[in-house]
Motif scaffolding. Structure first.
Motif, PDB file in Angstrom:
ATOM      1  N   ILE A 140       0.840  -1.209   0.000  1.00 27.35           N
ATOM      2  CA  ILE A 140       0.000   0.000   0.000  1.00 27.35           C
ATOM      3  C   ILE A 140       0.873   1.257   0.000  1.00 27.35           C
ATOM      4  O   ILE A 140       0.598   2.226  -0.704  1.00 27.35           O
ATOM      5  N   SER A 141       1.953   1.206   0.799  1.00 26.06           N
ATOM      6  CA  SER A 141       2.877   2.351   0.851  1.00 26.06           C
ATOM      7  C   SER A 141       3.494   2.620  -0.520  1.00 26.06           C
ATOM      8  O   SER A 141       3.569   3.763  -0.961  1.00 26.06           O
ATOM      9  N   ALA A 142       3.923   1.555  -1.217  1.00 25.80           N
ATOM     10  CA  ALA A 142       4.512   1.704  -2.551  1.00 25.80           C
ATOM     11  C   ALA A 142       3.481   2.237  -3.542  1.00 25.80           C
ATOM     12  O   ALA A 142       3.803   3.071  -4.410  1.00 25.80           O
ATOM     13  N   LEU A 143       2.225   1.780  -3.419  1.00 28.24           N
ATOM     14  CA  LEU A 143       1.161   2.228  -4.317  1.00 28.24           C
ATOM     15  C   LEU A 143       0.922   3.735  -4.179  1.00 28.24           C
ATOM     16  O   LEU A 143       0.840   4.455  -5.176  1.00 28.24           O
ATOM     17  N   PHE A 144       0.828   4.194  -2.926  1.00 30.27           N
ATOM     18  CA  PHE A 144       0.593   5.622  -2.708  1.00 30.27           C
ATOM     19  C   PHE A 144       1.820   6.466  -3.077  1.00 30.27           C
ATOM     20  O   PHE A 144       1.683   7.611  -3.492  1.00 30.27           O
ATOM     21  N   ALA A 145       3.011   5.886  -2.916  1.00 29.47           N
ATOM     22  CA  ALA A 145       4.226   6.583  -3.358  1.00 29.47           C
ATOM     23  C   ALA A 145       4.204   6.772  -4.876  1.00 29.47           C
ATOM     24  O   ALA A 145       4.600   7.816  -5.403  1.00 29.47           O
ATOM     25  N   TYR A 146       3.713   5.719  -5.582  1.00 27.41           N
ATOM     26  CA  TYR A 146       3.587   5.812  -7.044  1.00 27.41           C
ATOM     27  C   TYR A 146       2.570   6.899  -7.430  1.00 27.41           C
ATOM     28  O   TYR A 146       2.817   7.704  -8.330  1.00 27.41           O
ATOM     29  N   ILE A 147       1.419   6.905  -6.736  1.00 25.83           N
ATOM     30  CA  ILE A 147       0.387   7.909  -7.013  1.00 25.83           C
ATOM     31  C   ILE A 147       0.940   9.317  -6.780  1.00 25.83           C
ATOM     32  O   ILE A 147       0.738  10.241  -7.576  1.00 25.83           O
ATOM     33  N   GLN A 148       1.661   9.457  -5.684  1.00 28.23           N
ATOM     34  CA  GLN A 148       2.277  10.743  -5.333  1.00 28.23           C
ATOM     35  C   GLN A 148       3.237  11.192  -6.446  1.00 28.23           C
ATOM     36  O   GLN A 148       3.207  12.341  -6.893  1.00 28.23           O
ATOM     37  N   GLN A 149       4.077  10.266  -6.888  1.00 30.62           N
ATOM     38  CA  GLN A 149       5.062  10.583  -7.939  1.00 30.62           C
ATOM     39  C   GLN A 149       4.363  10.940  -9.247  1.00 30.62           C
ATOM     40  O   GLN A 149       4.747  11.884  -9.939  1.00 30.62           O
ATOM     41  N   TYR A 150       3.333  10.193  -9.594  1.00 26.36           N
ATOM     42  CA  TYR A 150       2.621  10.395 -10.863  1.00 26.36           C
ATOM     43  C   TYR A 150       1.954  11.775 -10.902  1.00 26.36           C
ATOM     44  O   TYR A 150       2.072  12.514 -11.872  1.00 26.36           O
ATOM     45  N   ILE A 151       1.246  12.105  -9.825  1.00 23.88           N
ATOM     46  CA  ILE A 151       0.538  13.404  -9.785  1.00 23.88           C
ATOM     47  C   ILE A 151       1.545  14.550  -9.788  1.00 23.88           C
ATOM     48  O   ILE A 151       1.378  15.542 -10.505  1.00 23.88           O
ATOM     49  N   MET A 152       2.616  14.408  -8.991  1.00 22.72           N
ATOM     50  CA  MET A 152       3.595  15.492  -8.878  1.00 22.72           C
ATOM     51  C   MET A 152       4.334  15.712 -10.182  1.00 22.72           C
ATOM     52  O   MET A 152       4.682  16.857 -10.521  1.00 22.72           O
ATOM     53  N   ALA A 153       4.576  14.643 -10.933  1.00 15.74           N
ATOM     54  CA  ALA A 153       5.231  14.782 -12.240  1.00 15.74           C
ATOM     55  C   ALA A 153       4.383  15.652 -13.164  1.00 15.74           C
ATOM     56  O   ALA A 153       4.889  16.543 -13.855  1.00 15.74           O
ATOM     57  N   GLY A 154       3.062  15.401 -13.166  1.00 10.61           N
ATOM     58  CA  GLY A 154       2.164  16.201 -13.998  1.00 10.61           C
ATOM     59  C   GLY A 154       2.106  17.648 -13.565  1.00 10.61           C
ATOM     60  O   GLY A 154       2.146  18.573 -14.399  1.00 10.61           O
ATOM     61  N   VAL A 155       2.054  17.886 -12.240  1.00 16.58           N
ATOM     62  CA  VAL A 155       1.983  19.258 -11.719  1.00 16.58           C
ATOM     63  C   VAL A 155       3.252  20.031 -12.061  1.00 16.58           C
ATOM     64  O   VAL A 155       3.197  21.166 -12.555  1.00 16.58           O
ATOM     65  N   SER A 156       4.401  19.419 -11.795  1.00 18.27           N
ATOM     66  CA  SER A 156       5.670  20.127 -12.015  1.00 18.27           C
ATOM     67  C   SER A 156       5.895  20.423 -13.495  1.00 18.27           C
ATOM     68  O   SER A 156       6.294  21.534 -13.859  1.00 18.27           O
ATOM     69  N   GLN A 157       5.611  19.436 -14.359  1.00 18.44           N
ATOM     70  CA  GLN A 157       5.852  19.655 -15.788  1.00 18.44           C
ATOM     71  C   GLN A 157       4.869  20.668 -16.376  1.00 18.44           C
ATOM     72  O   GLN A 157       5.236  21.478 -17.229  1.00 18.44           O
ATOM     73  N   ARG A 158       3.616  20.661 -15.927  1.00 12.84           N
ATOM     74  CA  ARG A 158       2.645  21.643 -16.405  1.00 12.84           C
ATOM     75  C   ARG A 158       3.024  23.045 -15.938  1.00 12.84           C
ATOM     76  O   ARG A 158       2.924  24.013 -16.686  1.00 12.84           O
ATOM     77  N   THR A 159       3.484  23.153 -14.683  1.00 11.24           N
ATOM     78  CA  THR A 159       3.901  24.453 -14.144  1.00 11.24           C
ATOM     79  C   THR A 159       5.070  25.018 -14.945  1.00 11.24           C
ATOM     80  O   THR A 159       5.066  26.185 -15.344  1.00 11.24           O
ATOM     81  N   VAL A 160       6.064  24.171 -15.185  1.00 13.76           N
ATOM     82  CA  VAL A 160       7.246  24.629 -15.921  1.00 13.76           C
ATOM     83  C   VAL A 160       6.901  24.862 -17.386  1.00 13.76           C
ATOM     84  O   VAL A 160       7.464  25.759 -18.034  1.00 13.76           O
ATOM     85  N   TYR A 161       5.978  24.085 -17.926  1.00 13.95           N
ATOM     86  CA  TYR A 161       5.506  24.302 -19.302  1.00 13.95           C
ATOM     87  C   TYR A 161       4.922  25.705 -19.452  1.00 13.95           C
ATOM     88  O   TYR A 161       5.245  26.427 -20.402  1.00 13.95           O
ATOM     89  N   ASP A 162       4.076  26.093 -18.498  1.00 11.99           N
ATOM     90  CA  ASP A 162       3.491  27.436 -18.531  1.00 11.99           C
ATOM     91  C   ASP A 162       4.561  28.513 -18.362  1.00 11.99           C
ATOM     92  O   ASP A 162       4.519  29.554 -19.014  1.00 11.99           O
ATOM     93  N   LEU A 163       5.530  28.233 -17.480  1.00 11.26           N
ATOM     94  CA  LEU A 163       6.598  29.205 -17.240  1.00 11.26           C
ATOM     95  C   LEU A 163       7.466  29.374 -18.482  1.00 11.26           C
ATOM     96  O   LEU A 163       7.833  30.496 -18.852  1.00 11.26           O
ATOM     97  N   ARG A 164       7.774  28.262 -19.152  1.00 13.50           N
ATOM     98  CA  ARG A 164       8.574  28.337 -20.389  1.00 13.50           C
ATOM     99  C   ARG A 164       7.833  29.139 -21.469  1.00 13.50           C
ATOM    100  O   ARG A 164       8.441  29.915 -22.209  1.00 13.50           O
ATOM    101  N   LYS A 165       6.518  28.918 -21.570  1.00 11.48           N
ATOM    102  CA  LYS A 165       5.725  29.672 -22.551  1.00 11.48           C
ATOM    103  C   LYS A 165       5.793  31.165 -22.259  1.00 11.48           C
ATOM    104  O   LYS A 165       5.928  31.976 -23.181  1.00 11.48           O
ATOM    105  N   GLN A 166       5.706  31.521 -20.991  1.00  8.86           N
ATOM    106  CA  GLN A 166       5.782  32.933 -20.613  1.00  8.86           C
ATOM    107  C   GLN A 166       7.150  33.524 -20.956  1.00  8.86           C
ATOM    108  O   GLN A 166       7.235  34.637 -21.462  1.00  8.86           O
ATOM    109  N   VAL A 167       8.210  32.760 -20.662  1.00  8.17           N
ATOM    110  CA  VAL A 167       9.568  33.238 -20.956  1.00  8.17           C
ATOM    111  C   VAL A 167       9.752  33.425 -22.460  1.00  8.17           C
ATOM    112  O   VAL A 167      10.288  34.435 -22.923  1.00  8.17           O
ATOM    113  N   ASN A 168       9.291  32.433 -23.239  1.00  5.30           N
ATOM    114  CA  ASN A 168       9.427  32.513 -24.691  1.00  5.30           C
ATOM    115  C   ASN A 168       8.641  33.698 -25.254  1.00  5.30           C
ATOM    116  O   ASN A 168       9.130  34.445 -26.107  1.00  5.30           O
ATOM    117  N   ALA A 169       7.412  33.881 -24.762  1.00  7.96           N
ATOM    118  CA  ALA A 169       6.591  35.005 -25.218  1.00  7.96           C
ATOM    119  C   ALA A 169       7.232  36.332 -24.814  1.00  7.96           C
ATOM    120  O   ALA A 169       7.193  37.308 -25.573  1.00  7.96           O
TER     121      ALA A 169
END
Length: 628
Positions: A115-144
């Motif tokens: 169960i601990s490994a499962l929730f660690a995976y969920i944590q990693q999966y969600i955080m990967a999406g949040v961090s990459q989307r945040t930086v994606y938006d930031l890169r777009k702003q920098v480029n613009a």
């Protein structure tokens, strides 16, 4: 100048400092000027993802709690096993080890770990999406933002610095959001959870473990102070070595031509020796901390074992609780070390974020005019009316510049270095805004037009060629979107480039490398001229376009340029005055003003500044040095 990486130190794992060193050790960390303000601003980028971040936090708590509970359950199994063995030893009738109970605990442990490994995976999966989307938006702003910044921003900074902010600093933020933020949450939850579990077992032993912390911090601080200066020297020497290697390999032909290989090698050896001395001292001194930390930790374990043994004899706690407590004591130091590492990473990340936000806060170009005008059939009449301009408000370069150029005229601009020749072109194309006065094209003020439409009126052939990694066909076709094959070939023939292109192995499909070094400088210039011919502009800007080619090629190009310039307004920045004798108007500039104006013959007859410049190029006079 090459872009230097500004990424923060990586996390080296439990109990390790930046880059795998001890806690709090490693390279000096770059700090932000306004830590709180930058942190608040960075958090704003995470606000749209707050629901997901809450899910990450919950998943981290569940995953960590299940991991923390495990030693306690394992301790219960140890206690049960110990009790069964002791009863057998004491000869208790029917005594036996309750393996069924122990097996149940083992199955519960296995379930908790899954169960601990499962929730660690969920944590990693969600955080990967949040961090990459945040930086994606930031890169777009920098480029613009980079697309909206005026030319003066790029003129005042090196390419390396801009690249460092747009690439390295953004990547540093990305890595921290992905790894460090999640590890920060896990470390805090682990630390709190471990303290709670230790307190439930024995407050006295918990106090012993906590009392060893000041000694650990004292040891870390003492070693860190001694090693920090060596890490600083190591980074300095590394920078010097990188610079020397880059410089020597970039100019290796010159080094070999002048026979300076041994001198270059000796310099390399000197810097390399300095790097070696600094590096081994830094690594050796910082490496001492782990044995010292283990020594302090072992003192704590000894005290815990002694006190725990006394408590067991008094039946205050069970034998399995000591085992569980020792495991918790080991887990207790891990999140503290991780938090020390993360603190360094966050300092570096906030510094990177501050540099990115400084870029985003830069003053942009003047906004486009509302209801912008468009010249449907441009003629090429250009007029400067009382133009005033200076790169600094208190240092005007142009005071009252007046120029009137009619359609089809060829205007040559000459003058010494710093006279304002290139500045005049930058103002015309609106790379810089005039402080006062007005510039018009066909009677329309350039500030009343969209910048893209304005610059579409011009074709440029500069002394410094610019070609990109791609086919020759693509490089020529860059002059006009959607140009047909026959139009590209026609432009190449007009620029006398078709012949040399067809002699290449792949003809128009030949791939130019990143610096276009697989063709000669003269051939590069021919391609840029073909590109300008293809663009078919109303106004031409030529910056000594034939200076990089041989005499025979220059004759061909001059013929092509003369044909291209027919019926078009042309501005020619001239360095060799012999090439502009046939210009309709020659503007002689000095200190930002036009001091003489007329044809070649008229200016020679005036025996003024132009005459001195012209004669100096053929007599070798001192004024020859002044010609830009």
């Amino acid at each position: 100048m090459s872009a230097q990486s500004r990424q923060g130190p990586s996390l080296g794992g439990p109990g390790r400092g930046p880059g795998g060193g001890p806690p709090g050790m490693g390279m000096p960390v770059q700090k932000a000027k306004d830590f709180k303000g930058t942190l608040k601003r960075l958090i704003q980028y995470l606000k749209p993802h707050r629901v997901k971040l809450i899910a990450v936090f919950v998943a981290a708590i569940i995953s960590t709690v299940f991991t923390i509970v495990s030693p306690k359950i394992l301790g219960n199994a140890t206690t049960k096993l110990f009790e069964g063995i002791m009863m057998k030893i004491n000869g208790v009738p029917g005594a036996a080890v309750d393996f069924q109970y122990i097996w149940q605990l083992i199955m519960i442990l296995a379930g908790l770990y899954v169960i601990s490994a499962l929730f660690a995976y969920i944590q990693q999966y969600i955080m990967a999406g949040v961090s990459q989307r945040t930086v994606y938006d930031l890169r777009k702003q920098v480029n613009a933002k980079l697309a909206k910044l005026p030319l003066k921003f790029f003129d005042s900074r090196t390419n390396g610095e801009i690249l460092s902010r747009a690439v390295n600093d953004v990547d540093n933020i990305s890595n921290t959001l992905q790894q460090s933020l999640m590890q920060l949450i896990t470390s805090i939850v682990t630390l709190v959870g471990v303290i709670v579990m230790m307190l439930t077992i024995s407050p006295i032993m918990t106090l012993i473990v906590i009392l060893t912390l000041p000694l650990s911090f004292f040891v870390t601080k003492s070693v860190a102070t001694r090693s920090q200066k060596h890490f600083a020297s190591q980074q300095k020497a590394l920078g010097e070595l990188n610079g020397h290697v880059e410089e020597m390999f970039t100019g290796h032909k010159v080094v070999k031509a002048f026979g300076n290989e041994q001198k270059s090698i000796a310099k390399f050896d000197e810097i390399n020796e300095e790097l070696y001395q600094s590096g081994w001292k830094a690594q050796f001194i910082s490496g001492i901390i782990m044995p010292l930390m283990m020594f302090v930790g072992n003192i704590g374990y000894v005290l815990v074992s002694v006190v725990g043994g006394l408590l067991v004899t008094k039946r205050a706690i069970e034998i399995g609780d000591i085992q569980a407590f020792i495991q918790y004591a080991r887990q207790f130091t891990q999140p503290i070390s991780q938090l020390a590492n993360i603190a360094n990473v966050i300092q570096s990340t906030i510094a990177s974020a501050e540099r990115v936000f400084e870029l985003l806060d830069e003053e942009e170009e003047v906004p486009e005019a509302e209801n912008a005008k468009r010249i449907a059939s441009p003629r090429g009449d250009v007029r400067f009316e009382n133009v005033k301009f200076g790169y600094k408000d208190d240092s005007p370069l142009m005071k009252q510049l007046n120029i009137d150029v009619k359609q089809g005229q060829t205007v040559a601009i000459v003058g010494p270095t710093g006279a304002g020749k290139t500045t005049l072109i930058n103002l015309l194309m609106r790379f810089y805004e005039v402080n006062d006065g007005k510039i018009t094209i066909d009677g329309v003020g350039i500030t009343e037009m969209e910048r893209g439409k304005l610059r579409g009126l011009f074709g440029m052939v500069l002394q410094d060629t610019w070609l990109f990694n791609g086919t020759i066909r693509d490089n020529i076709g860059y002059g006009r979107e959607g140009a047909a094959e026959r139009e590209i070939i026609h432009a190449s023939k007009a620029a006398h480039a078709d012949h040399f292109i067809r002699t290449l192995p792949d003809g128009y499909d030949t791939i130019l490398n990143e610096e276009a070094s697989n063709i000669s400088q003269g051939q590069k210039q021919l391609l840029t001229i073909a590109r300008a011919i293809l663009a078919d502009p109303a106004i031409l800007i030529l910056d000594e376009a034939t200076s990089s080619v041989d005499t025979r090629t220059e004759v061909y190009i001059q013929k092509a340029m003369n044909e291209l310039m027919k019926g078009r307004t042309s501005f020619v920045i001239a360095h060799r005055l012999s090439t502009i004798r046939d210009a309709d108007i020659i503007l002689v500039m000095k200190d930002g003003d036009v001091i003489e104006k007329g044809t070649h013959e008229e200016l020679l007859a005036q025996t003024g500044f132009y005459a001195d410049l012209y004669n100096s190029q053929f007599t070798g006079g001192s004024l020859q040095q002044e010609v830009g």
